[in-house]
Enzyme design. Structure first.
Site, PDB file in Angstrom:
ATOM      1  N   GLY A  22       0.797  -1.226   0.000  1.00  0.00           N
ATOM      2  CA  GLY A  22       0.000   0.000   0.000  1.00  0.00           C
ATOM      3  C   GLY A  22       0.823   1.267   0.000  1.00  0.00           C
ATOM      4  CE  LYS A 217      -0.742   2.846  -5.834  1.00  0.00           C
ATOM      5  NZ  LYS A 217      -1.933   3.684  -5.643  1.00  0.00           N
ATOM      6  CG  ASP A 245      -2.506   5.975  -8.437  1.00  0.00           C
ATOM      7  OD1 ASP A 245      -2.512   7.215  -8.360  1.00  0.00           O
ATOM      8  OD2 ASP A 245      -3.071   5.237  -7.605  1.00  0.00           O
ATOM      9  CG  ASN A 247      -1.139   7.578  -5.093  1.00  0.00           C
ATOM     10  OD1 ASN A 247      -0.727   6.690  -5.837  1.00  0.00           O
ATOM     11  ND2 ASN A 247      -2.166   7.417  -4.290  1.00  0.00           N
ATOM     12  CD  GLU A 271      -5.881   5.813  -9.835  1.00  0.00           C
ATOM     13  OE1 GLU A 271      -5.837   4.875 -10.672  1.00  0.00           O
ATOM     14  OE2 GLU A 271      -6.117   5.623  -8.631  1.00  0.00           O
ATOM     15  CD  GLU A 298      -6.946   7.082  -4.458  1.00  0.00           C
ATOM     16  OE1 GLU A 298      -6.795   6.344  -5.434  1.00  0.00           O
ATOM     17  OE2 GLU A 298      -6.188   7.058  -3.476  1.00  0.00           O
ATOM     18  CG  ASP A 321     -13.567   5.703  -1.544  1.00  0.00           C
ATOM     19  OD1 ASP A 321     -12.521   5.033  -1.602  1.00  0.00           O
ATOM     20  OD2 ASP A 321     -14.303   5.722  -0.532  1.00  0.00           O
ATOM     21  CG  HIS A 348     -10.180   4.217  -4.485  1.00  0.00           C
ATOM     22  ND1 HIS A 348     -10.404   4.363  -3.136  1.00  0.00           N
ATOM     23  CD2 HIS A 348      -8.877   3.901  -4.621  1.00  0.00           C
ATOM     24  CE1 HIS A 348      -9.265   4.156  -2.480  1.00  0.00           C
ATOM     25  NE2 HIS A 348      -8.330   3.873  -3.360  1.00  0.00           N
ATOM     26  CB  ALA A 349     -11.437  -1.244  -4.946  1.00  0.00           C
TER      27      ALA A 349
END
Lengths: 431, 431
Positions: A22, A217, A245, A247, A271, A298, A321, A348-349
Site C-alpha cells: 500500500g 504507482k 497512478d 497519487n 490517475e 478516490e 470511492d 476506487h478500491a
C-alpha cells in the site's frame, strides 16, 4: 419495522505499514477502518465502514459518534421514506457542517453510517446490495439523491430518464455478468515500496493468474518511473492495459512533462496526476495528455467535485470511492452524472473492504445506468479480504457476483476482535 | 532557542445558539474554538485556535492531538529554518493526509498549530504579527510558502517580485493606518434569526456608531430577503455599502435568479452564493451577476481552491479565513495569489477570535503586498472579544492597529476556565 437501537463504532487497524504494502508516492500507513455497526430491534445488524490510513482513524471514529444521534432511534423504514432528509441530517447538520462542509473526516463518517443503513436495508430485503439497487423502482432511486448543488448538471427528470432507459436489457446483462463476472484490474504489482525484482515477480504472477490490466504507482524519480513502467510493459506484452497512478505528487506542469516521458509505455490512464481538488489543473492535464485519459476520484470529496470534474472535461475515468462521499446516496448521484457526461466509472478500491463495497456499485451501474462494460473495470488489490464474512471472489481477472444479502463489508468477529486498536491481540503483539 | 515542550488543546465553547447570534441560512451553533497552547522551555506560550460551530469541536481537538508529535520537542528556530518542511509534516503526514487531504477537520487542526507556532515567533520577536510579517525579509516570506500544487499560478520568483515591489511606500502606508485605522464592515445587523424590528434597531445603531458598510444574511425565502434588504437600505441610505451573504444555500441557477431580484437593492457583493467547492458554479454566477462581485473563501479548504477561484475569474473578493487553511503559511500563498490576479482580500471574521486574527493579515497585505485599501475591508462582528487578552479595537468602523506581541488570540485565563466544555462553569450552568 426495524428500529436502530444502538450504534457501535470500532477503530480497526491492520499493521500493513511494516510490509510496504500500500505504499505509493505519498501514502504509507496501516490500512484501517472506522467500522460502524447499527443494531436493530429486529435482530439484524447493519455494518458500514470508512477506510483510513492508520493514525487518525480515532478521529473518524469520534466523528461517527458525533453523528450517532441522527440515526439511533430511527427505523429503517422511516429513513427510506424520506432518504434525502436523513442524508442531510448527517451532511448538513447545522453545527457539524462547518467541519467540512461535506468533506474530509466528517463526511467520511457520514459515509460509513449511510452505508450501514443501506446494508441494513439490503439485509432486510434479503438481497445483495447490487440487486437491491438494480431492482428498486426508478422513483425510489431518484428520491435517494440529493440534487442540491448539482441541479445545474443533473436534474431529477434527467436522472429518471437515465434510470428508466438504463433498465432496458438489464436481464440479458445480468446473465452475461453471472456467466463471465465483472472485469477487474489489479493494483498489487507496482507499489513504490517494492524493488524491481519484486515488481517483476508480481507482474509475472499476475499475468499467470489471468490479469490483462494492471496498475503501477508513479511519482518517484521520473527515471525510476519510466524504468519500472518499461519493466512491467515488457512482462505484460503490448496488448495488456497498464494504468499509472501518481497519487497527487505532481504540479500541473510537472504532470504534463512527466506524462510526455511515460507516454511511450502507453498508459491506459494517468490517475491523480495532481492535487485532487484541482479541477482546472486536471482539465489542463487532460487536454495536454490526450488521448491518454485522466482518472481521479478516490479523494474527491463530494458530488460537487465530481460535477465539476465532469463539466470541465477534466476526467476520462471516474473513480468514485464508496465511503469517502456520503455513502450509497451520493454515489448514485455520481454514477448518474458520469453517465450523463459519458464518462466510464471505474471505482476506487483496495484499502479495507473497498473491493467488497464497489463491486456492488459497478454491477448496479452496468445493469441499470451505463449499460456498458466499455472501459469499465473494478480495481482489485489482494489484501485483507479474509477478514470479511462475504469476501470478494475474483477469478481470472473478474469479480464474480456476490450473492449474500447486504453490502459485503461485515468483518469476521475474530478479525474485529484481533485488529481493534489499540487493545486487539494484533496490536498487543506489535507493542 | 525556545523549544516546544508541551502542546495543550482545549475544547472551548460559548453558548451562543440560545441567543440566535450567528444564525444564517445553514449554520446555527455555539461559537467554539479548538484552542492550542504551545509551552516552551523559554517560559513563553504560543496560542492558536481554529473556529468551529459547537458540536464536533471535540473532533478538531482530537485531530490536534494526532498532530502533536510533529511539534512537541522542536524549537521555534528549527521550525522556521525549514518552514515548508514543518508545514508539510502537518499537512502531508503520510497517514493523516488521507483524512483530508488538506481539508476539513485535519487541515483546520493543522491551522491552529501552525498559527500557535507563528504566535510564538512573534512573541519571541516582541512584535505584533502584522509587524513581524511586514518586516520579514522577502526571502523568509517566500521560504514560508508551500508552492506545491500552485506553481502553475504563482512561482517563487513571482512571489518575490510581489513582495519586493509591495514594500515600496510601506512606511507612508503604516503612518496612514496608524492615524486612520483599517476599514471594516459589520455583520452584526442582519442575521436570519433576527426579527425585522431587531434588524432595523441594529442597523440604526450601526449607522449611529459610524458604520458605512454592513452585511446581511440572505438565503431565506427570497421575498423575505428582498424585504429585509430594502429595510436595511432605507436605513443606511444610498451611499453605504450593503453586502449580502447566502451561506451556500442556493444552487447555481437559483443564485442567478435570486440575485436578479436582489440587485435593485445594490449589493456591494454576494457572498457564498452556492456550494463553496463549486469553482465553476461561482464562475458562472460571477459572469451572470456582474458587476456585482462574487465573494467567497471562509470555507475554501486550501490554497488549491483559492488558486482555481482566481484562475477561473470566479471571485471579485477573496475572503480567506485565518485558521481553516493551514495557518499563516497558507494565508501568505493566498494573499500573494490574490495580488497577482488583482482581487482584493477581505478576510472572513466573526466566530471566535477571527477578528483578532485577520486584522493582522489585512494590515500586512496593505503594507507589503497589495499596497491598496481599494475594496479592502475586514469583517467585524461584535461578539466574544472580551474573552481575549488583546481584543480588537474598532472605532467608527475602523480597526485600530494592534500593538501587543503575538497573533492576538490568547484567551483570558478566566474565560478559558469558564467556557471549557463540558466542565467549565458556563456549561455546568446550562446543564
Amino acid at each position: 419495522m426495524a428500529t436502530i437501537i444502538e450504534l457501535a463504532v470500532h477503530d480497526v487497524r491492520f499493521p500493513t505499514a511494516a510490509q510496504g504494502d500500500g505504499s505509493d508516492a505519498i501514502n504509507k500507513g496501516d490500512y484501517s477502518a472506522t467500522y460502524v455497526e447499527l443494531r436493530t430491534d429486529a435482530g439484524l445488524t447493519g455494518t458500514g465502514l470508512t477506510f483510513t490510513n492508520g493514525r487518525g482513524n480515532e478521529i473518524t471514529c469520534l466523528a461517527v459518534t458525533a453523528l450517532r444521534h441522527h440515526v439511533v432511534g430511527r427505523s429503517v423504514e422511516e429513513i427510506f421514506a424520506a432518504p434525502v432528509q436523513f442524508l442531510r441530517s448527517l451532511t448538513a447538520d447545522v453545527q457539524l457542517r462547518w467541519l467540512g462542509p461535506e468533506k474530509g473526516v466528517i463526511h467520511m463518517a457520514a459515509g460509513a453510517i449511510v452505508n450501514a443503513v443501506w446494508d441494513l436495508r439490503a439485509k432486510l430485503a434479503g438481497l445483495p446490495m447490487w440487486e437491491l439497487l438494480a431492482t428498486l423502482p426508478t422513483e425510489d432511486l431518484v428520491a435517494a439523491i440529493d440534487f442540491r448543488h448539482i441541479s445545474d448538471a443533473l436534474t431529477p427528470d434527467e436522472a429518471r430518464d437515465l434510470l428508466d432507459k438504463g433498465a432496458t436489457g438489464s436481464a440479458e446483462r445480468l446473465e452475461r455478468l453471472t456467466a463471465e463476472g465483472f472485469p477487474a484490474y489489479t493494483t498489487s504489482v507496482g507499489w513504490l515500496g517494492y524493488s524491481d525484482d519484486k515488481v517483476r515477480e508480481l507482474t509475472r504472477k499476475a499475468v499467470a493468474d489471468g490479469w490483462t490490466a494492471m496498475k503501477m504507482k508513479v511519482g518517484g524519480r521520473i527515471e525510476d518511473d519510466v524504468r519500472r513502467a518499461r519493466l512491467i510493459r515488457a512482462e505484460i506484452g503490448p496488448d495488456a492495459l497498464l494504468m499509472m497512478d501518481a497519487n497527487q505528487v505532481w504540479d500541473v506542469d510537472e504532470a504534463i512533462t512527466n506524462m510526455a516521458a511515460l507516454s511511450a509505455v502507453r498508459p491506459a490512464w494517468i490517475e491523480e496526476p495532481t492535487h485532487a481538488d484541482d479541477v482546472l489543473g486536471h482539465a489542463r492535464i487532460a487536454r495536454a495528455v490526450a488521448p491518454i485519459p485522466v482518472a481521479t476520484g478516490e479523494v474527491a470529496a463530494n458530488r460537487v467535485m465530481f460535477k465539476q470534474l465532469l463539466q470541465a472535461g477534466a476526467i476520462g475515468v471516474c473513480q468514485v470511492d464508496a465511503c469517502r462521499v456520503a455513502g450509497v446516496n451520493e454515489v448514485l448521484a455520481v454514477l448518474l452524472m458520469a453517465a450523463k457526461f459519458g464518462v466510464p466509472v471505474c471505482p476506487h478500491a483496495g484499502g479495507v473492504g473497498l473491493c467488497e463495497y464497489v463491486q456492488h456499485l459497478s454491477i448496479f451501474d452496468y445493469l441499470r445506468v451505463s449499460g456498458s462494460l466499455d472501459g469499465r473495470m473494478v480495481e482489485y488489490v489482494d489484501h485483507l479480504h479474509e477478514h470479511f464474512t462475504d469476501p470478494v471472489t475474483v477469478v481470472a481477472g473478474r469479480y464474480r457476483l456476490p450473492t449474500k444479502p447486504g453490502y459485503s463489508v461485515t468483518l469476521q468477529p475474530e478479525s474485529l476482535r484481533r485488529y481493534t486498536f489499540p487493545d486487539g491481540a494484533a496490536w498487543r503483539d506489535v507493542r
